[in-house]
Design a protein around this motif. Structure first.
Motif, mmCIF file in Angstrom:
data_model
loop_
_atom_site.group_PDB
_atom_site.id
_atom_site.type_symbol
_atom_site.label_atom_id
_atom_site.label_comp_id
_atom_site.label_asym_id
_atom_site.label_seq_id
_atom_site.Cartn_x
_atom_site.Cartn_y
_atom_site.Cartn_z
ATOM 1 N N UNK A 109 36.705 13.928 10.695
ATOM 2 C CA UNK A 109 36.166 14.724 11.801
ATOM 3 C C UNK A 109 37.193 14.930 12.903
ATOM 4 N N UNK A 110 38.301 14.213 12.827
ATOM 5 C CA UNK A 110 39.342 14.357 13.841
ATOM 6 C C UNK A 110 39.867 15.784 13.837
ATOM 7 N N UNK A 111 39.772 16.441 14.975
ATOM 8 C CA UNK A 111 40.146 17.854 15.076
ATOM 9 C C UNK A 111 40.012 18.287 16.529
ATOM 10 N N UNK A 112 40.455 19.513 16.788
ATOM 11 C CA UNK A 112 40.177 20.168 18.062
ATOM 12 C C UNK A 112 38.910 20.986 17.868
ATOM 13 N N UNK A 113 37.954 20.804 18.741
ATOM 14 C CA UNK A 113 36.686 21.521 18.662
ATOM 15 C C UNK A 113 36.619 22.542 19.795
ATOM 16 N N UNK A 114 36.393 23.785 19.408
ATOM 17 C CA UNK A 114 36.311 24.869 20.382
ATOM 18 C C UNK A 114 34.886 25.389 20.466
ATOM 19 N N UNK A 115 34.436 25.579 21.678
ATOM 20 C CA UNK A 115 33.179 26.250 21.943
ATOM 21 C C UNK A 115 33.497 27.710 22.295
ATOM 22 N N UNK A 116 32.631 28.624 21.918
ATOM 23 C CA UNK A 116 32.810 30.033 22.263
ATOM 24 C C UNK A 116 31.462 30.643 22.582
ATOM 25 N N UNK A 117 31.501 31.710 23.363
ATOM 26 C CA UNK A 117 30.272 32.423 23.660
ATOM 27 C C UNK A 117 30.552 33.912 23.732
ATOM 28 N N UNK A 118 29.515 34.703 23.543
ATOM 29 C CA UNK A 118 29.640 36.145 23.715
ATOM 30 C C UNK A 118 28.317 36.697 24.241
ATOM 31 N N UNK A 119 28.441 37.875 24.807
ATOM 32 C CA UNK A 119 27.226 38.466 25.357
ATOM 33 C C UNK A 119 26.481 39.217 24.275
ATOM 34 N N UNK A 120 25.398 39.782 24.586
ATOM 35 C CA UNK A 120 24.580 40.501 23.607
ATOM 36 C C UNK A 120 25.285 41.763 23.161
ATOM 37 N N UNK A 121 24.779 42.377 22.155
ATOM 38 C CA UNK A 121 25.344 43.614 21.685
ATOM 39 C C UNK A 121 25.783 43.498 20.251
ATOM 40 N N UNK A 122 26.577 44.446 19.843
ATOM 41 C CA UNK A 122 26.954 44.513 18.443
ATOM 42 C C UNK A 122 28.143 43.655 18.087
ATOM 43 N N UNK A 123 28.703 43.989 16.992
ATOM 44 C CA UNK A 123 29.777 43.187 16.421
ATOM 45 C C UNK A 123 31.016 43.167 17.285
#
Lengths: 115, 116
Positions: free
Chosen positions: A86-100
Protein backbone atom coordinates in the motif's frame (compact mmCIF):
# COMPACT_ATOMS: atom_id res chain seq x y z
CA UNK A 1 -7.55 30.37 -6.72
CA UNK A 2 -9.30 27.50 -4.94
CA UNK A 3 -7.35 24.30 -4.56
CA UNK A 4 -7.63 20.76 -3.29
CA UNK A 5 -5.83 20.18 -0.02
CA UNK A 6 -4.68 16.93 1.56
CA UNK A 7 -3.47 15.97 5.00
CA UNK A 8 -1.12 14.69 6.17
CA UNK A 9 1.59 15.21 3.61
CA UNK A 10 3.40 12.11 4.86
CA UNK A 11 2.04 9.21 6.90
CA UNK A 12 4.11 6.37 8.26
CA UNK A 13 2.30 3.35 9.65
CA UNK A 14 3.04 -0.20 10.61
CA UNK A 15 1.72 -3.11 8.60
CA UNK A 16 -1.70 -4.15 9.80
CA UNK A 17 -2.68 -0.74 11.09
CA UNK A 18 -5.46 1.47 9.81
CA UNK A 19 -4.85 4.84 8.19
CA UNK A 20 -7.15 7.66 7.15
CA UNK A 21 -6.08 10.04 4.43
CA UNK A 22 -7.96 13.30 4.32
CA UNK A 23 -8.86 15.60 1.48
CA UNK A 24 -10.74 18.85 1.18
CA UNK A 25 -12.00 19.18 -2.40
CA UNK A 26 -12.79 22.48 -4.08
CA UNK A 27 -16.01 23.74 -2.54
CA UNK A 28 -18.36 23.73 -5.55
CA UNK A 29 -17.14 20.40 -6.91
CA UNK A 30 -19.37 17.36 -6.71
CA UNK A 31 -17.24 14.54 -8.15
CA UNK A 32 -14.39 13.18 -6.07
CA UNK A 33 -11.60 10.74 -6.81
CA UNK A 34 -8.66 8.96 -5.27
CA UNK A 35 -5.62 7.90 -7.27
CA UNK A 36 -2.35 6.40 -6.21
CA UNK A 37 1.18 6.37 -7.57
CA UNK A 38 3.57 3.72 -6.41
CA UNK A 39 7.15 4.98 -6.59
CA UNK A 40 8.43 4.75 -10.15
CA UNK A 41 5.08 3.70 -11.57
CA UNK A 42 2.22 5.50 -13.22
CA UNK A 43 -0.74 7.12 -11.54
CA UNK A 44 -3.61 4.66 -11.10
CA UNK A 45 -7.31 5.25 -10.51
CA UNK A 46 -8.70 3.90 -7.24
CA UNK A 47 -12.25 5.14 -6.83
CA UNK A 48 -14.75 7.79 -7.87
CA UNK A 49 -17.48 9.17 -5.64
CA UNK A 50 -20.59 11.13 -6.46
CA UNK A 51 -23.83 11.87 -4.67
CA UNK A 52 -22.60 10.16 -1.52
CA UNK A 53 -21.82 6.87 -3.12
CA UNK A 54 -19.07 5.12 -5.02
CA UNK A 55 -19.65 5.35 -8.76
CA UNK A 56 -16.71 3.20 -9.81
CA UNK A 57 -13.78 1.45 -8.18
CA UNK A 58 -10.75 -0.28 -9.56
CA UNK A 59 -9.51 -3.77 -8.74
CA UNK A 60 -6.96 -2.16 -6.43
CA UNK A 61 -9.80 -0.86 -4.24
CA UNK A 62 -10.43 -4.07 -2.33
CA UNK A 63 -12.52 -4.48 0.82
CA UNK A 64 -9.76 -2.97 2.98
CA UNK A 65 -10.41 0.37 1.33
CA UNK A 66 -13.31 2.68 1.97
CA UNK A 67 -14.22 6.29 1.24
CA UNK A 68 -16.46 8.66 3.05
CA UNK A 69 -17.65 12.21 2.90
CA UNK A 70 -18.35 12.71 6.59
CA UNK A 71 -19.38 16.35 6.28
CA UNK A 72 -19.81 18.97 3.61
CA UNK A 73 -16.13 19.57 3.08
CA UNK A 74 -13.98 16.51 3.78
CA UNK A 75 -13.45 13.42 1.64
CA UNK A 76 -11.52 10.59 3.27
CA UNK A 77 -9.82 7.40 2.18
CA UNK A 78 -9.50 4.72 4.86
CA UNK A 79 -7.23 1.73 4.48
CA UNK A 80 -7.61 -1.08 7.03
CA UNK A 81 -5.04 -3.77 7.70
CA UNK A 82 -2.38 -1.95 5.70
CA UNK A 83 0.12 -3.96 3.66
CA UNK A 84 3.62 -3.12 2.53
CA UNK A 85 2.35 -2.82 -1.03
CA UNK A 86 0.00 0.00 0.00
CA UNK A 87 3.04 2.26 0.22
CA UNK A 88 2.48 4.95 -2.40
CA UNK A 89 1.59 8.57 -3.01
CA UNK A 90 -2.17 9.01 -2.77
CA UNK A 91 -3.79 11.85 -4.68
CA UNK A 92 -7.25 13.22 -4.15
CA UNK A 93 -8.97 14.99 -7.06
CA UNK A 94 -12.25 16.75 -7.63
CA UNK A 95 -14.19 18.20 -10.52
CA UNK A 96 -17.33 20.17 -10.97
CA UNK A 97 -20.48 18.95 -12.63
CA UNK A 98 -20.86 18.65 -16.33
CA UNK A 99 -19.60 16.42 -19.04
CA UNK A 100 -16.43 14.59 -19.73
CA UNK A 101 -14.45 17.68 -20.52
CA UNK A 102 -14.16 19.16 -17.10
CA UNK A 103 -10.73 18.58 -15.76
CA UNK A 104 -9.93 17.11 -12.40
CA UNK A 105 -8.03 19.22 -9.92
CA UNK A 106 -5.50 17.36 -7.85
CA UNK A 107 -4.25 17.85 -4.35
CA UNK A 108 -0.54 17.74 -3.48
CA UNK A 109 -0.76 14.13 -2.32
CA UNK A 110 -0.14 12.12 0.82
CA UNK A 111 2.89 9.88 0.86
CA UNK A 112 1.98 6.70 2.72
CA UNK A 113 4.81 4.52 3.96
CA UNK A 114 3.91 1.14 5.42
CA UNK A 115 6.72 -0.49 7.40
CA UNK B 1 -10.87 0.55 -23.05
CA UNK B 2 -9.00 3.78 -23.52
CA UNK B 3 -5.26 4.12 -23.05
CA UNK B 4 -2.35 6.44 -23.71
CA UNK B 5 1.23 5.63 -24.61
CA UNK B 6 4.04 8.03 -23.93
CA UNK B 7 6.79 7.17 -26.31
CA UNK B 8 9.73 8.54 -24.33
CA UNK B 9 10.41 7.94 -20.65
CA UNK B 10 13.17 10.58 -20.58
CA UNK B 11 13.76 13.65 -22.73
CA UNK B 12 16.69 16.00 -22.31
CA UNK B 13 16.89 19.42 -24.00
CA UNK B 14 19.03 22.49 -23.69
CA UNK B 15 17.56 25.69 -22.33
CA UNK B 16 16.11 27.76 -25.14
CA UNK B 17 15.58 24.83 -27.52
CA UNK B 18 12.21 23.31 -28.49
CA UNK B 19 10.48 20.64 -26.44
CA UNK B 20 8.55 17.71 -27.93
CA UNK B 21 6.92 15.12 -25.68
CA UNK B 22 5.09 12.42 -27.59
CA UNK B 23 1.80 10.77 -26.74
CA UNK B 24 -0.44 8.38 -28.66
CA UNK B 25 -3.91 7.47 -27.50
CA UNK B 26 -6.34 4.65 -28.05
CA UNK B 27 -10.02 5.39 -27.75
CA UNK B 28 -13.24 3.87 -28.96
CA UNK B 29 -14.90 7.25 -29.23
CA UNK B 30 -14.02 10.93 -29.19
CA UNK B 31 -11.67 11.32 -26.26
CA UNK B 32 -10.90 14.11 -23.86
CA UNK B 33 -7.15 14.39 -23.55
CA UNK B 34 -5.02 16.22 -21.04
CA UNK B 35 -1.43 16.93 -20.20
CA UNK B 36 -0.54 17.19 -16.52
CA UNK B 37 2.82 18.20 -15.07
CA UNK B 38 4.34 17.08 -11.78
CA UNK B 39 7.26 19.02 -10.36
CA UNK B 40 9.43 17.27 -7.76
CA UNK B 41 7.54 16.73 -4.51
CA UNK B 42 4.51 18.57 -5.88
CA UNK B 43 1.03 17.56 -6.96
CA UNK B 44 -0.34 17.21 -10.46
CA UNK B 45 -1.06 20.42 -12.32
CA UNK B 46 -3.13 20.66 -15.48
CA UNK B 47 -1.17 22.08 -18.43
CA UNK B 48 -3.85 21.89 -21.09
CA UNK B 49 -6.86 19.91 -22.31
CA UNK B 50 -8.45 18.85 -25.58
CA UNK B 51 -12.21 18.52 -25.60
CA UNK B 52 -13.20 18.20 -29.29
CA UNK B 53 -13.08 21.92 -29.99
CA UNK B 54 -9.96 23.36 -31.62
CA UNK B 55 -7.37 20.72 -32.46
CA UNK B 56 -4.49 23.00 -31.47
CA UNK B 57 -4.70 23.60 -27.76
CA UNK B 58 -2.73 26.21 -25.88
CA UNK B 59 -1.92 25.77 -22.24
CA UNK B 60 -0.04 27.43 -19.46
CA UNK B 61 3.65 28.37 -19.50
CA UNK B 62 3.85 28.45 -23.30
CA UNK B 63 2.97 24.80 -23.86
CA UNK B 64 0.64 23.63 -26.58
CA UNK B 65 -0.55 20.33 -28.02
CA UNK B 66 -2.13 19.29 -31.27
CA UNK B 67 -4.81 16.63 -31.52
CA UNK B 68 -4.33 14.56 -34.68
CA UNK B 69 -7.07 12.02 -35.11
CA UNK B 70 -5.48 10.42 -38.18
CA UNK B 71 -2.33 9.70 -36.19
CA UNK B 72 -4.09 9.16 -32.83
CA UNK B 73 -1.54 11.53 -31.35
CA UNK B 74 -1.56 14.37 -28.85
CA UNK B 75 2.05 15.55 -28.67
CA UNK B 76 3.08 18.33 -26.29
CA UNK B 77 5.38 21.07 -27.54
CA UNK B 78 7.02 24.27 -26.40
CA UNK B 79 9.12 26.53 -28.64
CA UNK B 80 11.77 27.34 -26.07
CA UNK B 81 12.54 25.35 -22.93
CA UNK B 82 13.14 27.04 -19.60
CA UNK B 83 14.96 25.57 -16.64
CA UNK B 84 11.72 25.67 -14.66
CA UNK B 85 10.12 23.26 -17.17
CA UNK B 86 12.13 20.37 -15.74
CA UNK B 87 9.47 18.01 -14.38
CA UNK B 88 7.53 14.87 -15.18
CA UNK B 89 4.78 15.18 -17.77
CA UNK B 90 1.78 12.89 -18.02
CA UNK B 91 -0.48 12.40 -21.01
CA UNK B 92 -3.95 11.51 -19.78
CA UNK B 93 -7.22 10.38 -21.34
CA UNK B 94 -10.59 10.69 -19.68
CA UNK B 95 -12.62 7.51 -19.79
CA UNK B 96 -16.32 7.86 -19.64
CA UNK B 97 -19.24 9.41 -21.41
CA UNK B 98 -19.99 12.32 -19.15
CA UNK B 99 -21.36 10.23 -16.35
CA UNK B 100 -20.35 10.07 -12.75
CA UNK B 101 -17.05 8.33 -13.29
CA UNK B 102 -14.87 9.96 -15.95
CA UNK B 103 -11.80 8.44 -14.39
CA UNK B 104 -8.46 9.51 -15.78
CA UNK B 105 -6.15 7.03 -17.43
CA UNK B 106 -2.53 8.11 -17.12
CA UNK B 107 0.42 7.41 -19.33
CA UNK B 108 3.68 6.26 -17.81
CA UNK B 109 5.12 9.76 -17.82
CA UNK B 110 8.03 11.53 -19.51
CA UNK B 111 10.74 13.03 -17.37
CA UNK B 112 11.95 16.25 -18.95
CA UNK B 113 15.44 17.45 -18.11
CA UNK B 114 16.56 20.93 -19.16
CA UNK B 115 20.28 21.51 -19.44
CA UNK B 116 21.75 25.00 -19.01
Amino acid sequence: EPEVTQTPSHQVTQMGQEVILRCVPISNHLYFYWYRQILGQKVEFLVSFYNNEISEKSEIFDDRFSVERPDGSNFTLKIRSTKLEDSAMYFCASRRTGGQAYEQYFGPGTRLTVT
Amino acid sequence: AQSVTQLDSHVSVSEGTPVLLRCNYSSSYSPSLFWYVQHPNKGLQLLLKYTSAATLVKGINGFEAEFKKSETSFHLTKPSAHMSDAAEYFCVVSEGNGGATNKLIFGTGTLLAVQP
